[in-house]
Design a protein around this motif. Structure first.
Motif, mmCIF file in Angstrom:
data_model
loop_
_atom_site.group_PDB
_atom_site.id
_atom_site.type_symbol
_atom_site.label_atom_id
_atom_site.label_comp_id
_atom_site.label_asym_id
_atom_site.label_seq_id
_atom_site.Cartn_x
_atom_site.Cartn_y
_atom_site.Cartn_z
ATOM 1 N N UNK A 217 0.782 -1.251 0.134
ATOM 2 C CA UNK A 217 -0.019 0.171 -0.239
ATOM 3 C C UNK A 217 1.340 1.546 -0.058
ATOM 4 N N UNK A 218 2.071 1.365 0.539
ATOM 5 C CA UNK A 218 2.924 2.481 0.731
ATOM 6 C C UNK A 218 4.137 2.466 -0.222
ATOM 7 N N UNK A 219 4.575 0.819 -0.232
ATOM 8 C CA UNK A 219 5.889 0.676 -0.908
ATOM 9 C C UNK A 219 5.749 -0.282 -1.891
ATOM 10 N N UNK A 220 6.121 -0.386 -3.239
ATOM 11 C CA UNK A 220 5.756 -1.156 -4.598
ATOM 12 C C UNK A 220 7.134 -2.052 -5.054
ATOM 13 N N UNK A 221 7.213 -2.806 -3.684
ATOM 14 C CA UNK A 221 8.091 -3.637 -3.263
ATOM 15 C C UNK A 221 7.385 -4.965 -3.739
ATOM 16 N N UNK A 222 8.308 -5.992 -4.231
ATOM 17 C CA UNK A 222 8.139 -7.380 -3.748
ATOM 18 C C UNK A 222 6.931 -8.390 -2.783
ATOM 19 N N UNK A 223 6.017 -8.131 -2.992
ATOM 20 C CA UNK A 223 5.097 -8.620 -1.270
ATOM 21 C C UNK A 223 6.354 -10.435 -0.547
ATOM 22 N N UNK A 224 7.174 -10.552 -1.245
ATOM 23 C CA UNK A 224 7.440 -11.488 0.207
ATOM 24 C C UNK A 224 8.599 -11.533 0.753
ATOM 25 N N UNK A 225 9.200 -10.018 0.302
ATOM 26 C CA UNK A 225 10.100 -8.306 0.683
ATOM 27 C C UNK A 225 9.623 -8.745 2.465
ATOM 28 N N UNK A 226 8.139 -7.999 2.265
ATOM 29 C CA UNK A 226 8.402 -7.339 4.103
ATOM 30 C C UNK A 226 7.937 -8.865 4.213
ATOM 31 N N UNK A 227 7.173 -9.526 3.707
ATOM 32 C CA UNK A 227 6.913 -11.000 3.981
ATOM 33 C C UNK A 227 7.842 -11.750 5.176
ATOM 34 N N UNK A 228 9.331 -12.125 4.056
ATOM 35 C CA UNK A 228 10.821 -12.763 4.791
ATOM 36 C C UNK A 228 11.436 -11.793 5.959
ATOM 37 N N UNK A 229 10.966 -9.799 6.057
ATOM 38 C CA UNK A 229 11.815 -9.233 6.631
ATOM 39 C C UNK A 229 10.680 -9.391 8.201
ATOM 40 N N UNK A 230 9.712 -9.518 7.960
ATOM 41 C CA UNK A 230 8.722 -9.669 9.012
ATOM 42 C C UNK A 230 8.656 -10.975 9.940
ATOM 43 N N UNK A 231 8.751 -12.342 9.039
ATOM 44 C CA UNK A 231 9.001 -13.049 10.035
ATOM 45 C C UNK A 231 10.145 -13.594 10.347
ATOM 46 N N UNK A 232 11.197 -12.863 9.661
ATOM 47 C CA UNK A 232 12.947 -12.602 10.068
ATOM 48 C C UNK A 232 12.764 -11.763 11.679
ATOM 49 N N UNK A 233 12.474 -10.963 11.302
ATOM 50 C CA UNK A 233 12.355 -9.575 12.730
ATOM 51 C C UNK A 233 11.480 -10.902 14.038
ATOM 52 N N UNK A 234 10.062 -11.015 14.167
ATOM 53 C CA UNK A 234 9.901 -11.779 14.170
ATOM 54 C C UNK A 234 10.137 -13.208 15.411
ATOM 55 N N UNK A 235 11.018 -13.998 14.208
ATOM 56 C CA UNK A 235 11.724 -14.725 15.134
ATOM 57 C C UNK A 235 12.725 -14.094 15.889
ATOM 58 N N UNK A 236 13.384 -13.417 15.041
ATOM 59 C CA UNK A 236 14.440 -12.692 16.743
ATOM 60 C C UNK A 236 14.565 -12.792 18.096
ATOM 61 N N UNK A 237 12.780 -11.683 17.478
ATOM 62 C CA UNK A 237 12.515 -10.701 19.111
ATOM 63 C C UNK A 237 12.183 -11.755 19.328
ATOM 64 N N UNK A 238 11.265 -13.263 19.088
ATOM 65 C CA UNK A 238 10.770 -14.903 19.800
ATOM 66 C C UNK A 238 12.739 -15.226 20.281
ATOM 67 N N UNK A 239 13.217 -15.141 19.841
ATOM 68 C CA UNK A 239 14.239 -15.721 20.572
ATOM 69 C C UNK A 239 15.119 -15.178 21.685
ATOM 70 N N UNK A 240 14.664 -14.036 21.731
ATOM 71 C CA UNK A 240 15.510 -13.677 22.754
ATOM 72 C C UNK A 240 14.988 -14.103 24.401
#
Length: 454
Positions: free
Chosen positions: A115-138
């Motif tokens: 809606x804000x950034x015209x980038x491939x949809x898999x990019x924010x999906x993977x970034x979100x997943x990595x971010x959530x994984x990192x925070x959950x691992x702590x």
């Protein structure tokens, strides 16, 4: 042994907001549009009926969890009161439920960011997943904090909607189609515009909307003072259902005649756009984005804890029973994240109707989990009257209500069989259970051979 114990770092405010977050998600913000089209204003009754059923499931789960301090989740309970096969099948089914749900939500994150950034949809999906994984691992406390703020955003949005709706009602505000009025609820074909059949057909999406209400049970092993915090969270579920679901839908239907809402768009977006704020659509897009991220976060948390419990009970690979230095089941988190990432990649190639299939399968599997909880409670009453007598958090109206809710769940499954949109998913779901029973029989045979050789 201390290294292999989950840490009780979830405080009362975490548990309370996890309980709210678990019952407010994509099913309400997006799925309610489809449900309203099927049922019209009677959708409010569907939410009340399923909400009441979920409350009694949670009261049964609460009593069971507090009856024995060693219970980490309902998989332990299923094994105790039904048998090892029930713990195995329910545990892996619950993992599958959340994997399916989180797959859809992690893809949704990618779509919403576009809606804000015209980038491939898999990019924010993977970034979100990595971010959530990192925070959950702590630490588990970070999971609690994430869900606290995610849930708070959802709550503020619904409060804003209800507040705006009340102001519109008092002012008699006029939209493009009609004046804001309570009469809009019955003025367009009555409460049941599509008859009883439309009302019944909406139940699948309503069940999906309540997916996650049992997260309070999954957090039991990591909750400080569970004897106080779990009953408190469960007892507030009815008020939250009436306010956040029925209250929000009531206001939506007063502002927008149900005929103006459609399955493709969020009714929340349409309602906020009527306020005349230019950035309203962007605000709701942000809310829906956080809702999807919240569901993905809950999915990572619950799937990793289920894998940990299955492994601890020797119903899964020992690999998942290992905790990191922060007392977090890191192996389970990483494997679940990897499965989710594969699902995100595959979902790009699946047609649009796949989301409906995924949500239906998820709803069916959750009905299994909720049903097992009720059956376990019936068994607990019969086999452990001593624990029932000592209980300080007795489930009300049992055993009668257990049977009533189980019949309701069976009825919903029958409806799914007759509905064209859900029939395929319903017929595909037994494949999962057949696979689990086959795997369990192999596991049982292997365990038997090990005992003989020993």
């Amino acid at each position: 042994m201390a290294q292999q114990e989950l840490k009780r770092d979830l405080k009362n405010r975490h548990v309370q907001l996890i309980a709210i977050g678990g019952t407010i998600g994509t099913g309400l913000f997006l799925g309610s549009g489809k449900a309203i089209q099927l049922a019209g204003p009677s959708i409010m009754f569907a939410y009340i009926i399923v909400g009441i059923a979920c409350f009694f499931v949670m009261r049964a789960l609460g009593e069971l969890l507090l009856s024995k301090s060693g219970y980490k989740s309902f998989t332990d309970i299923a094994e105790d009161y039904i048998g090892p096969w029930a713990g195995y099948v329910t545990g892996w089914t619950y993992w599958f439920c959340w994997i399916m749900t989180a797959m859809a939500d992690i893809i949704a994150v990618g779509v919403y960011v576009q809606y804000w950034f015209h980038i491939p949809q898999w990019v924010p999906a993977v970034v979100c997943l990595i971010l959530l994984l990192g925070l959950n691992l702590l630490t588990v406390k970070l999971f609690g904090e994430l869900e606290f703020w995610f849930a708070l955003i959802k709550v503020i949005t619904i409060l804003a909607l209800i507040g705006i709706g009340i102001i519109f009602l008092i002012m008699g505000f006029k939209t493009e189609t009609a004046a804001v009025s309570v009469k809009n609820i019955w003025a367009y074909g009555g409460l049941f515009p599509h008859g009883v059949s439309g009302f019944f057909l909406s139940f699948q999406m309503v069940v999906f909307a309540y997916v996650g209400v049992e997260l309070v049970g999954v957090t039991a092993a990591e909750t400080a003072n569970p004897q106080k915090n779990i009953p408190s969270a469960i007892n507030k579920i009815p008020a939250r259902i009436l306010f956040f679901y029925v209250g929000a839908l009531f206001i939506l239907l007063c502002i927008n005649p149900w005929t103006q809402l459609n399955a493709e768009n969020s009714p929340f977006v349409k309602t906020f756009s009527l306020v005349g704020i230019p950035i309203a659509a962007g605000i709701i897009n942000f809310v829906v984005l956080t809702s999807a991220a919240s569901a993905s976060n809950s999915g990572l948390f619950s799937t990793s804890r289920i894998l940990f419990n299955l492994s601890s009970n020797k119903q899964g690979p020992a690999f998942f029973a290992k905790l990191n230095k922060n007392h977090v089941p890191s192996n389970g988190l990483i494997v679940s994240a990897l499965v989710l990432s594969v699902g995100a990649l595959l979902s790009k190639l699946i047609p649009e109707q796949a989301f409906g299939i995924v949500t239906t399968i998820s709803a069916i599997c959750f009905i299994w989990v909720w049903g097992i909880i009720l059956v376990c409670h019936l068994r607990y009453r019969k086999l452990r009257p001593d624990l029932r007598k000592k209980s300080t958090f007795k489930a009300p109206f049992t055993p009668f209500i257990n049977y009533v809710v189980l019949v309701l769940f069976a009825f919903i499954l029958i409806i799914m069989l007759f509905a064209e949109s859900t029939r395929t998913a319903l017929l595909l779901t037994p494949i999962w259970f057949i696979l689990l029973f086959i795997l369990y029989s192999f596991k049982k045979k292997k365990d038997h051979n090990i005992r003989i050789s020993a």
